[in-house]
Write an enzyme that holds these catalytic residues in place. Structure first.
Site, PDB file in Angstrom:
ATOM      1  N   GLN A   1      37.348  48.521  48.773  1.00 11.92           N
ATOM      2  CA  GLN A   1      37.749  47.473  48.099  1.00 11.92           C
ATOM      3  C   GLN A   1      39.132  47.234  47.951  1.00 11.92           C
ATOM      4  O   GLN A   1      39.486  45.846  48.045  1.00 11.92           O
ATOM      5  CB  GLN A   1      37.212  47.737  46.534  1.00 11.92           C
ATOM      6  CG  GLN A   1      37.654  46.772  45.448  1.00 11.92           C
ATOM      7  CD  GLN A   1      36.883  47.336  44.307  1.00 11.92           C
ATOM      8  OE1 GLN A   1      35.596  47.000  43.937  1.00 11.92           O
ATOM      9  NE2 GLN A   1      37.754  47.849  43.384  1.00 11.92           N
TER      10      GLN A   1
ATOM     11  N   GLY B   1      42.441  50.764  41.888  1.00 10.15           N
ATOM     12  CA  GLY B   1      42.564  52.184  42.206  1.00 10.15           C
ATOM     13  C   GLY B   1      42.196  52.537  43.636  1.00 10.15           C
ATOM     14  O   GLY B   1      41.311  51.768  44.177  1.00 10.15           O
TER      15      GLY B   1
ATOM     16  N   ALA C   1      32.990  50.947  30.450  1.00  6.05           N
ATOM     17  CA  ALA C   1      32.652  52.515  30.458  1.00  6.05           C
ATOM     18  C   ALA C   1      34.002  53.153  31.136  1.00  6.05           C
ATOM     19  O   ALA C   1      33.999  54.041  31.906  1.00  6.05           O
ATOM     20  CB  ALA C   1      31.533  52.811  31.581  1.00  6.05           C
ATOM     21  N   LEU C   2      35.062  52.993  30.330  1.00  6.10           N
ATOM     22  CA  LEU C   2      36.563  53.163  30.669  1.00  6.10           C
ATOM     23  C   LEU C   2      36.605  54.707  30.741  1.00  6.10           C
ATOM     24  O   LEU C   2      36.157  55.384  29.650  1.00  6.10           O
ATOM     25  CB  LEU C   2      37.579  52.550  29.840  1.00  6.10           C
ATOM     26  CG  LEU C   2      37.459  51.085  30.020  1.00  6.10           C
ATOM     27  CD1 LEU C   2      38.376  50.393  29.081  1.00  6.10           C
ATOM     28  CD2 LEU C   2      37.335  50.304  31.280  1.00  6.10           C
TER      29      LEU C   2
ATOM     30  N   GLU D   1      39.925  58.152  32.470  1.00  4.85           N
ATOM     31  CA  GLU D   1      41.325  58.250  32.671  1.00  4.85           C
ATOM     32  C   GLU D   1      41.543  57.490  33.896  1.00  4.85           C
ATOM     33  O   GLU D   1      42.745  57.279  34.020  1.00  4.85           O
ATOM     34  CB  GLU D   1      41.358  59.838  32.520  1.00  4.85           C
ATOM     35  CG  GLU D   1      42.772  60.409  32.636  1.00  4.85           C
ATOM     36  CD  GLU D   1      43.688  59.690  31.814  1.00  4.85           C
ATOM     37  OE1 GLU D   1      43.384  59.532  30.547  1.00  4.85           O
ATOM     38  OE2 GLU D   1      44.872  59.505  32.116  1.00  4.85           O
ATOM     39  N   GLY D   2      40.526  57.453  34.821  1.00  8.45           N
ATOM     40  CA  GLY D   2      40.943  56.670  36.130  1.00  8.45           C
ATOM     41  C   GLY D   2      41.635  55.250  35.666  1.00  8.45           C
ATOM     42  O   GLY D   2      42.642  54.923  36.177  1.00  8.45           O
ATOM     43  N   HIS D   3      40.704  54.724  35.013  1.00  7.35           N
ATOM     44  CA  HIS D   3      41.054  53.152  34.499  1.00  7.35           C
ATOM     45  C   HIS D   3      42.485  53.311  33.659  1.00  7.35           C
ATOM     46  O   HIS D   3      43.491  52.505  33.780  1.00  7.35           O
ATOM     47  CB  HIS D   3      39.941  52.521  33.512  1.00  7.35           C
ATOM     48  CG  HIS D   3      38.587  52.516  34.146  1.00  7.35           C
ATOM     49  ND1 HIS D   3      37.596  53.307  33.829  1.00  7.35           N
ATOM     50  CD2 HIS D   3      38.101  51.701  35.045  1.00  7.35           C
ATOM     51  CE1 HIS D   3      36.579  52.916  34.505  1.00  7.35           C
ATOM     52  NE2 HIS D   3      36.843  51.936  35.272  1.00  7.35           N
TER      53      HIS D   3
ATOM     54  N   ASP E   1      38.360  53.180  44.991  1.00  8.86           N
ATOM     55  CA  ASP E   1      37.527  52.285  45.470  1.00  8.86           C
ATOM     56  C   ASP E   1      38.513  51.837  46.912  1.00  8.86           C
ATOM     57  O   ASP E   1      38.722  50.862  46.991  1.00  8.86           O
ATOM     58  CB  ASP E   1      36.956  51.154  44.908  1.00  8.86           C
ATOM     59  CG  ASP E   1      36.208  51.732  43.446  1.00  8.86           C
ATOM     60  OD1 ASP E   1      34.989  52.082  43.905  1.00  8.86           O
ATOM     61  OD2 ASP E   1      36.632  51.862  42.556  1.00  8.86           O
TER      62      ASP E   1
ATOM     63  N   ARG F   1      29.911  56.169  36.865  1.00  9.58           N
ATOM     64  CA  ARG F   1      28.485  56.648  37.324  1.00  9.58           C
ATOM     65  C   ARG F   1      28.317  58.019  37.147  1.00  9.58           C
ATOM     66  O   ARG F   1      27.079  58.432  37.278  1.00  9.58           O
ATOM     67  CB  ARG F   1      28.244  55.738  38.674  1.00  9.58           C
ATOM     68  CG  ARG F   1      28.256  54.423  38.710  1.00  9.58           C
ATOM     69  CD  ARG F   1      27.754  53.840  40.286  1.00  9.58           C
ATOM     70  NE  ARG F   1      27.168  52.659  40.132  1.00  9.58           N
ATOM     71  CZ  ARG F   1      27.930  51.655  40.508  1.00  9.58           C
ATOM     72  NH1 ARG F   1      29.205  51.823  41.025  1.00  9.58           N
ATOM     73  NH2 ARG F   1      27.714  50.388  40.388  1.00  9.58           N
TER      74      ARG F   1
HETATM   75  P1  AMP Z   1      35.443  49.622  37.888  1.00  2.00           P
HETATM   76  O1  AMP Z   1      35.443  49.988  36.360  1.00  2.00           O
HETATM   77  O2  AMP Z   1      34.501  51.133  38.492  1.00  2.00           O
HETATM   78  O3  AMP Z   1      34.796  48.365  38.772  1.00  2.00           O
HETATM   79  O4  AMP Z   1      36.733  50.160  38.273  1.00  2.00           O
HETATM   80  C1  AMP Z   1      37.841  49.407  37.887  1.00  2.00           C
HETATM   81  C2  AMP Z   1      39.167  49.954  38.580  1.00  2.00           C
HETATM   82  O5  AMP Z   1      39.339  51.226  38.202  1.00  2.00           O
HETATM   83  C3  AMP Z   1      38.939  49.710  40.122  1.00  2.00           C
HETATM   84  O6  AMP Z   1      40.382  49.286  40.642  1.00  2.00           O
HETATM   85  C4  AMP Z   1      38.813  51.261  40.630  1.00  2.00           C
HETATM   86  O7  AMP Z   1      39.150  51.545  41.748  1.00  2.00           O
HETATM   87  C5  AMP Z   1      39.426  51.971  39.424  1.00  2.00           C
HETATM   88  N1  AMP Z   1      38.999  53.318  39.393  1.00  2.00           N
HETATM   89  C6  AMP Z   1      37.841  53.802  38.932  1.00  2.00           C
HETATM   90  N2  AMP Z   1      37.700  55.087  39.239  1.00  2.00           N
HETATM   91  C7  AMP Z   1      38.947  55.587  39.305  1.00  2.00           C
HETATM   92  C8  AMP Z   1      39.380  56.994  39.640  1.00  2.00           C
HETATM   93  N3  AMP Z   1      38.743  57.854  39.200  1.00  2.00           N
HETATM   94  N4  AMP Z   1      40.815  56.882  39.904  1.00  2.00           N
HETATM   95  C9  AMP Z   1      41.597  55.828  39.829  1.00  2.00           C
HETATM   96  N5  AMP Z   1      41.149  54.664  39.733  1.00  2.00           N
HETATM   97  C10 AMP Z   1      39.887  54.270  39.396  1.00  2.00           C
END
Ligand code: AMP
Length: 284
Positions: A156, A150, A31-32, A34-36, A153, A189
């Site tokens: 984490q 990122g 569910a990628l 811009e953060g990813h 989290d 989410r």
């Molecule tokens: P997730 O898919 O939520 O497990 O996140 C995968 C990676 O993307 C983790 O290292 C997260 O911290 C990072 N991440 C998620 N959302 C963001 C965001 N808004 N900005 C930066 N990194 C993010």
């Protein structure tokens, strides 16, 4: 871009690929957004055009509690793969649960230290053991020299830095938290939020901004945390779980110095996380 599903396909894709500091890895649950994407760009920058960028998409059951959103977690795999191809990713691994955890293979479980039982760990018992166990296994299978996580989290990230230090074979690069244009921290989410809840959630980044201003003006850490918590308690539709100010390692903050404000709050039944850097001034 090679898309691998089984462990054998992953091993084949990585067999002749650049390794060590030329191999960067970004684990995700899909569910990628811009953060990813920002983490993947950082991975490319770290290894160069001739390096190898590996991304995994795996919704890890071991890090979800029994009453959490494992089954309804969004899984838009076609969109995700199109985005990863646009970003120039070399290898994507999208294992099934059986590929990740073959039933006939012993699993090396990793347990978080005491920093895994506070904050997110207090609300989600076992969550960080699940995260560290899957990340450790991913490091074993992908063998990156660099892995990008990122700051979104933050807890984490702190725990994974310790895992990487104990392993000694992978350097952790942190990516700054990416926000939407309205200030809300991007998260997979956020898709669960109704338009009304989403509007109510904007108080979280607004109060973080106020907390940063207070710190800059000389307020001590506990006053910053209390003021932000009172603001969240007063905000319609928002139920704070915790608001804390810590140092960069989740310990007690020192002033003057760098600190972090960490927030979890439920908005419209969706648990949202946010955090930001603070500059504590100390005695004025
Ligand atoms: P997730 O898919 O939520 O497990 O996140 C995968 C990676 O993307 C983790 O290292 C997260 O911290 C990072 N991440 C998620 N959302 C963001 C965001 N808004 N900005 C930066 N990194 C993010």
């Amino acid at each position: 871009m090679i898309v691998a599903v089984t462990r054998a396909e992953l091993a084949a894709a990585l067999h002749d690929a650049p390794a060590g500091p030329k191999r960067a890895f970004v684990p995700t649950m899909g569910a990628l957004h811009e953060g990813h994407a920002s983490l993947i760009r950082q991975a490319r920058l770290a290894v160069g055009l001739d390096g190898c960028v590996v991304v995994s998409i795996f919704v890890n059951p071991r890090q979800f509690g029994p009453n959490e959103d494992l089954s309804r977690y969004p899984r838009p795999i076609e969109n995700d793969l199109a985005l990863l191809a646009d970003l120039g990713v070399d290898v994507v691994w999208t294992p099934t649960v059986n590929d990740m955890y073959p039933p006939d293979e012993p699993l090396h479980e990793v347990h978080a230290d005491e920093r895994g039982s506070i904050l997110e760990g207090a609300s989600r018992p076992g969550h960080f053991d699940g995260v560290l166990t899957v990340v450790n296994l991913l490091f074993d299978l992908i063998r990156p020299g660099i892995a990008v996580f990122g700051e979104k989290d933050f807890q984490q990230l702190v725990l994974i830095r310790s895992l990487a230090a104990a392993r000694g074979d992978v350097q952790i690069v942190a990516g700054p938290l990416v926000r939407d244009t309205d200030g809300l921290a991007l998260s997979s989410r956020n898709a669960y939020l109704t338009p009304e809840s989403r509007a109510q959630a904007l108080v979280i980044p607004e109060l973080i901004g106020m907390g940063q201003d207070l710190a800059r003006a000389g307020a001590p850490a506990d006053l910053v945390a209390q003021t932000v918590e009172v603001g969240l308690l007063a905000a319609p539709g928002v139920e704070p779980d915790y608001v804390v100010v810590t140092d960069d390692d989740l310990g007690a903050p020192k002033a003057p110095g760098h600190a972090r404000i960490l927030i979890a709050a439920r908005v419209g039944g969706v648990r949202l996380l946010d955090n930001a850097a603070l500059d504590l001034q100390g005695e004025l």
